[in-house]
Design a protein around this motif. Structure first.
Motif, mmCIF file in Angstrom:
data_model
loop_
_atom_site.group_PDB
_atom_site.id
_atom_site.type_symbol
_atom_site.label_atom_id
_atom_site.label_comp_id
_atom_site.label_asym_id
_atom_site.label_seq_id
_atom_site.Cartn_x
_atom_site.Cartn_y
_atom_site.Cartn_z
ATOM 1 N N UNK A 181 3.800 -0.454 20.846
ATOM 2 C CA UNK A 181 3.701 -1.863 21.286
ATOM 3 C C UNK A 181 4.893 -2.670 20.777
ATOM 4 N N UNK A 182 5.485 -2.229 19.672
ATOM 5 C CA UNK A 182 6.636 -2.966 19.107
ATOM 6 C C UNK A 182 7.910 -2.757 19.915
ATOM 7 N N UNK A 183 7.891 -1.851 20.899
ATOM 8 C CA UNK A 183 9.107 -1.615 21.706
ATOM 9 C C UNK A 183 9.204 -2.614 22.860
ATOM 10 N N UNK A 184 8.246 -3.532 22.977
ATOM 11 C CA UNK A 184 8.311 -4.598 23.990
ATOM 12 C C UNK A 184 9.379 -5.598 23.549
ATOM 13 N N UNK A 185 10.432 -5.757 24.380
ATOM 14 C CA UNK A 185 11.544 -6.638 23.999
ATOM 15 C C UNK A 185 11.072 -8.071 23.730
ATOM 16 N N UNK A 186 9.931 -8.455 24.300
ATOM 17 C CA UNK A 186 9.411 -9.816 24.070
ATOM 18 C C UNK A 186 9.041 -10.004 22.589
ATOM 19 N N UNK A 187 8.855 -8.888 21.885
ATOM 20 C CA UNK A 187 8.458 -8.976 20.472
ATOM 21 C C UNK A 187 9.683 -8.986 19.551
ATOM 22 N N UNK A 188 10.870 -8.824 20.136
ATOM 23 C CA UNK A 188 12.084 -8.577 19.332
ATOM 24 C C UNK A 188 12.332 -9.624 18.263
ATOM 25 N N UNK A 189 12.305 -10.895 18.661
ATOM 26 C CA UNK A 189 12.700 -11.951 17.710
ATOM 27 C C UNK A 189 11.758 -11.986 16.501
ATOM 28 N N UNK A 190 10.458 -11.904 16.766
ATOM 29 C CA UNK A 190 9.480 -11.943 15.655
ATOM 30 C C UNK A 190 9.631 -10.722 14.764
ATOM 31 N N UNK A 191 9.777 -9.567 15.418
ATOM 32 C CA UNK A 191 9.888 -8.305 14.678
ATOM 33 C C UNK A 191 11.088 -8.352 13.730
ATOM 34 N N UNK A 192 12.227 -8.820 14.270
ATOM 35 C CA UNK A 192 13.450 -8.850 13.457
ATOM 36 C C UNK A 192 13.322 -9.899 12.351
ATOM 37 N N UNK A 193 12.741 -11.057 12.676
ATOM 38 C CA UNK A 193 12.593 -12.118 11.651
ATOM 39 C C UNK A 193 11.702 -11.628 10.507
ATOM 40 N N UNK A 194 10.597 -10.967 10.842
ATOM 41 C CA UNK A 194 9.690 -10.449 9.800
ATOM 42 C C UNK A 194 10.407 -9.410 8.942
ATOM 43 N N UNK A 195 11.211 -8.564 9.614
ATOM 44 C CA UNK A 195 11.962 -7.511 8.913
ATOM 45 C C UNK A 195 12.958 -8.141 7.939
ATOM 46 N N UNK A 196 13.681 -9.179 8.410
ATOM 47 C CA UNK A 196 14.677 -9.855 7.559
ATOM 48 C C UNK A 196 13.982 -10.537 6.373
ATOM 49 N N UNK A 197 12.815 -11.137 6.642
ATOM 50 C CA UNK A 197 12.062 -11.782 5.544
ATOM 51 C C UNK A 197 11.625 -10.758 4.498
ATOM 52 N N UNK A 198 11.194 -9.594 4.978
ATOM 53 C CA UNK A 198 10.761 -8.538 4.041
ATOM 54 C C UNK A 198 11.921 -8.102 3.157
ATOM 55 N N UNK A 199 13.088 -7.875 3.780
ATOM 56 C CA UNK A 199 14.245 -7.397 3.011
ATOM 57 C C UNK A 199 14.704 -8.481 2.031
#
Ligand code: 4I7
Ligand code: MG
Ligand code: ZN
Length: 333
Positions: A181-199
């Protein structure tokens, strides 16, 4: 003494003859060949007591369930599986994930676009396709891919996870659904923002990135991993990368033709014009691909350096060809 895993998937008194037999298969069956090899190399067959003939049956059925569309076909499934395999070996993460997570990640990668129709979610939604009705316009394709992947497992002769406990199967299923489900491009911005916050949080707390405790943290990295693998075309050498983009253009143009025939607005990336490819790809790399790989690079430093250099070279290739195109058109005008 552990039972040896048959290298070719089945026991045979004539391994050489079977090897010859299977070779043409790897040509016609790239997805099965690559995935079986990766399962062997990562010792997943032994670790999870997977019956080799069931793995072959599942992979044959999965491969045959990928549609013959220009880009989102079985070759893309094989490519993303191979890219996932390589990314899991990146210096920053190779010791982070356990064999259950690796099994889920490799499986999610190879199934992630199965039965793709070569059309985008917006197209399926605006044409009120049955899938859009079934999934209420929410990650329509991605819900379909992961549903088909698990439906194929229901046949006993294809159930490669039959020796997992119910609890292990439940966690594996959740991980695979989350990743696909995470491969939906519509999820890209949230996915990347959460990833950056985690790092960022990991950096602030001083301990190294590798200490990922919660399911949510661990699956967040795996979601970004499959997303990176899905967007890895742009990080490959130009001769490989340009073949992928040409396949994608054909798929987008066919959708553009369908939109025109239906009297619908033609999606911007489906317009048949010489500058579409370069213009959109530059925009895509700048807005989506480079930010994602740059973030990934900060986790797996220095592995990603080559990837980021190749990405920049490919972007420059588009900028040069766009300049040539526009200057030639201005000359003509
Ligand atoms: C190899 O190259 C690509 C591989 C996959 C994708 C994929 N694209 N997308 C979406 C399509 C809609 N998007 C946009 N639509 C209009 N204008 C823009 C401007 C900047 S993005 C964007 C955002 C990306 C997908 O959902 C696919 C399925 C899952 C993962 C990734 C796939 C995109 C490639 O090259 C880019 C591209 C190439 C040629 C023409 C157009 C595009 C274009 F940029 F438009 F995509
Ligand atoms: Mg997809
Ligand atoms: Zn894909």
């Amino acid at each position: 003494e552990e039972t040896p895993i048959p290298e070719l998937g089945v026991e045979t008194p004539q391994p050489e003859e079977l090897r010859v037999e299977l070779n043409p298969i790897s040509g016609e069956r790239p997805l099965t060949a690559i995935t079986y090899r990766i399962f062997q190399e990562r010792d997943l067959i032994r670790t999870f007591s997977i019956e080799p003939h069931k793995l072959l049956s599942y992979l044959f059925a999965l491969e045959d369930s990928y549609q013959q569309v220009p880009y989102h076909n079985k070759l893309h499934g094989a490519d993303v599986c191979q890219s996932m395999h390589v990314l899991l070996n990146s210096s920053g993460i190779k010791d982070v994930f356990n064999e259950f997570e690796i099994l889920a990640a490799i499986f999610a990668a190879v199934v992630h676009d199965v039965h793709h129709s070569g059309l985008t979610n917006p197209f399926l939604i605006k044409t009120k396709n049955d899938l859009a009705i079934l999934y209420n316009n929410e990650s329509v394709l991605e819900n379909h891919h992961v549903a088909v992947a698990f439906k194929l497992l229901q046949a006993d002769e294809r159930n490669i996870f039959s020796n997992l406990s119910a609890e292990q199967m439940e966690t594996l299923r959740k991980r695979v659904v989350d990743m696909v489900l995470a491969t939906d491009m519509a999820k890209h911005k949230t996915l990347l923002a959460d990833f950056q916050n985690l790092l960022e949080a990991k950096k602030m707390s001083g301990n190294d990135y590798l200490t990922l405790e919660s399911y949510d943290d661990r699956i967040l990295v795996l979601k970004n991993l499959i997303h990176c693998a899905d967007l890895s075309n742009m990080t490959k050498p130009l001769d490989t990368y340009s073949k992928w983009i040409d396949r994608l253009m054909v798929e987008f143009w066919k959708q553009g033709d369908a939109e025109r025939d239906l009297g619908l607005d033609i999606s911007p990336m489906c317009v048949r014009s010489p500058t579409t490819k370069d213009k959109h790809q530059i925009g895509f790399i700048n807005s989506f691909v480079h930010p994602l790989w740059e973030t990934w690079g900060s986790l797996v430093y220095p592995d990603a350096n080559t990837i980021l250099e190749t990405l920049a070279q490919n972007r420059e290739w588009h900028e040069a060809s766009l300049a040539a195109l526009t200057s030639s058109t201005t000359d003509n005008s």
